[in-house]
Design an enzyme around this catalytic site. Structure first.
Site, mmCIF file in Angstrom:
data_model
loop_
_atom_site.group_PDB
_atom_site.id
_atom_site.type_symbol
_atom_site.label_atom_id
_atom_site.label_comp_id
_atom_site.label_asym_id
_atom_site.label_seq_id
_atom_site.Cartn_x
_atom_site.Cartn_y
_atom_site.Cartn_z
ATOM 1 C CE1 TYR A 53 -16.099 -10.568 2.313
ATOM 2 C CE2 TYR A 53 -18.247 -9.506 2.185
ATOM 3 C CZ TYR A 53 -16.893 -9.443 2.452
ATOM 4 O OH TYR A 53 -16.341 -8.261 2.875
ATOM 5 N N GLY A 60 -13.320 -8.488 3.383
ATOM 6 C CA GLY A 60 -12.278 -7.864 2.579
ATOM 7 C C GLY A 60 -11.236 -8.871 2.144
#
Length: 500
Positions: A53, A60
């Site tokens: 990530y 998001g």
């Protein structure tokens, strides 16, 4: 003061001294080695094109979108530009400076994966006092203080606005003046800059420093009022407070007796009256409760100042490394503490305003003139100063509503609970300024009241304060523009906060 940052042991007292002394920061050798080690892990992730990530994916709701290897750095720049959506009055320069110190301290824990170049850029900005212009509104207090910290990051890369040597300028222009290059964001670095609680925590640290100071100032101001009203000292006897099992209450009582020692204006129970009103008799209980709040808030803030609170976090465990997406950026613990701090601040103002009323009300002030007017009727004296104090206290009651009880989902419900802690921090400072003004009003009125009663009979310690403040707050011999006096006393009380 030279502040050595390690990522582990930063205190609020060190921050206070750093601000008071216009200090510089340096990085410990061990901390720099941790930064280098965590960066190597990020570089391995990039080389092996792992799905992590914010390094090889979007953010998001876009966390499942893989990014091309050639665009990893551009991803970070895009993040900063798009997230710099702050609005409203900027944070103070002190808050923005502390924000940079706290963000740097977090990176030094070795879990953020940033380059030493970014660390050095932050050190340069801090030590040269290149202060980012950071709008105060726009953070939800979860996923980090995204908008405020993005404005901080913009300054580092030469795209934001900064304060430098007394003027607001473009960051790029200031860097050119200093022959310094804007930082070129590398993979993970944009996210490492903005995923954290440093906006709410920095404002919270400033709130704490000034709140603790004004609470101590409130004691000698209350001691002047106590003497003007011929207050009873028996209520501060240590036996009363020891049995309450509150060290803060007991400490306030002891300090009140110390301020009042040797006064010719104080009384004993039964001498003039049996008991004082609560605003005098219960000063240890009320002020002590505020100090109790402050102690808890300090503990929470200092833990957060030394916390790893970005995402993902990198862990080097020797035979293996872990890169974990978690939620340490969520500001809930700090948000609760900052809302709690507002209560402690509020009550200092509430009780001060009640003491003001006793000083100006001819039915309560022991034969002092109504509103301490030099010519009652022709001159209003302190009448409207009490109005102003009442207004500020009432405003504090609306600001005291806890920001942390609210939450609005964001990022298409991926981020479906947020802390609103940064709102609480901003409201807390507004309340602090209101409280300082209320205490400034009590100070001005108490100075006048004790002068009418006879300043020569003040306790030695409060006589020193009387003479100190009389150098810039003259006696009320006729009506004047009291807003000037209020501001001067309030500014002086604020300045004292950073002197220790």
């Amino acid at each position: 003061m030279n502040l050595s940052l390690t990522g582990e042991q930063l205190t609020i007292e060190q921050i206070r001294e750093f601000l008071a002394d216009k200090g510089t920061v340096e990085i410990s050798t061990d901390a720099l080695e941790r930064v280098k080690a965590s960066r190597k892990i990020v570089e391995r992730i990039i080389n092996e094109q792992e799905t992590i990530y914010g390094i090889t994916t979007g953010f998001g709701l876009f966390s499942d979108v893989l990014i091309e290897e050639t665009q990893y750095n551009q991803l970070q720049v895009n993040l900063i530009r798009s997230h710099a959506c702050g609005v409203g009055t900027p944070f103070s320069q002190d808050v923005a400076l502390v924000m940079m110190v706290l963000r740097l301290n977090t990176m030094l824990k070795g879990h953020s994966g940033v380059t030493t170049d970014l660390v050095e850029q932050l050190v340069f900005f801090i030590n040269e006092r290149i202060i980012p212009v950071i709008p105060g509104q726009g953070s939800l207090g979860a996923s980090g203080d995204l908008a405020p910290l993005s404005h901080l990051a913009l300054a580092l890369i030469g795209e934001g606005r900064v304060y430098y040597k007394g003027t607001e300028q473009n960051s790029e222009d200031v860097l050119k003046q200093l022959n310094r290059q804007p930082h070129q964001l590398q993979a993970k670095e944009g996210l490492a800059l903005i995923n954290g609680t440093q906006a709410m925590t920095a404002q919270g640290v400033i709130n704490y420093i000034e709140a603790e100071s004004i609470a101590y100032q409130a004691e000698w101001i209350a001691s002047l009022t106590h003497q003007a009203l011929n207050g009873i000292t028996d209520a501060y006897n240590e036996n009363v407070h020891i049995v309450r099992n509150s060290e803060d209450q007991t400490a306030v009582a002891a300090r009140m007796l110390d301020w009042l020692e040797g006064s010719g204006h104080t009384t004993r129970q039964g001498q003039v009256r049996v008991q004082d009103a609560y605003s005098l008799r219960c000063i240890p209980q009320i002020h002590g409760a505020s100090f109790q709040v402050f102690r808890h808030v300090k503990e929470v803030l200092e833990k957060e100042m030394n916390a790893a609170n970005d995402n993902p976090l990198i862990f080097d465990q020797g035979d293996e490394t872990l890169v974990i997406s978690g939620g340490n950026f969520h500001g809930q613990p700090v948000a609760f503490a900052l809302d709690y701090l507002k209560l402690g601040i509020s009550e200092l103002a509430n009780v001060s305003e009640r003491r003001i009323e006793r000083l100006v009300n001819p039915q309560l002030n022991g034969e002092l003139p109504a509103f301490l007017s030099p010519e009652p009727g022709l001159q209003s004296g302190a009448m409207i100063m009490q109005y102003a104090a009442a207004s500020l206290v009432s405003e504090n009651k609306t600001l005291a509503h806890p920001a942390s009880v609210d939450s609005i989902p964001s990022s298409a419900n991926q981020e479906d609970h947020v802390s609103m802690g940064t709102i609480g921090s901003r409201h807390g400072y507004m309340m602090l300024e209101n409280t300082r003004n209320v205490l400034a009003i009590e100070c001005i009125i108490a100075l006048q009241a004790v002068e009418l009663k006879g300043a020569d009979r003040l306790s030695p310690k409060t006589k020193e304060k009387f003479e100190e403040y009389r150098t810039f707050v003259p006696a009320i011999t006729e009506d004047r523009q009291f807003h000037k006096d209020i501001k001067e006393v309030s500014d002086y009380l604020k300045k004292v906060a950073y002197k220790g």
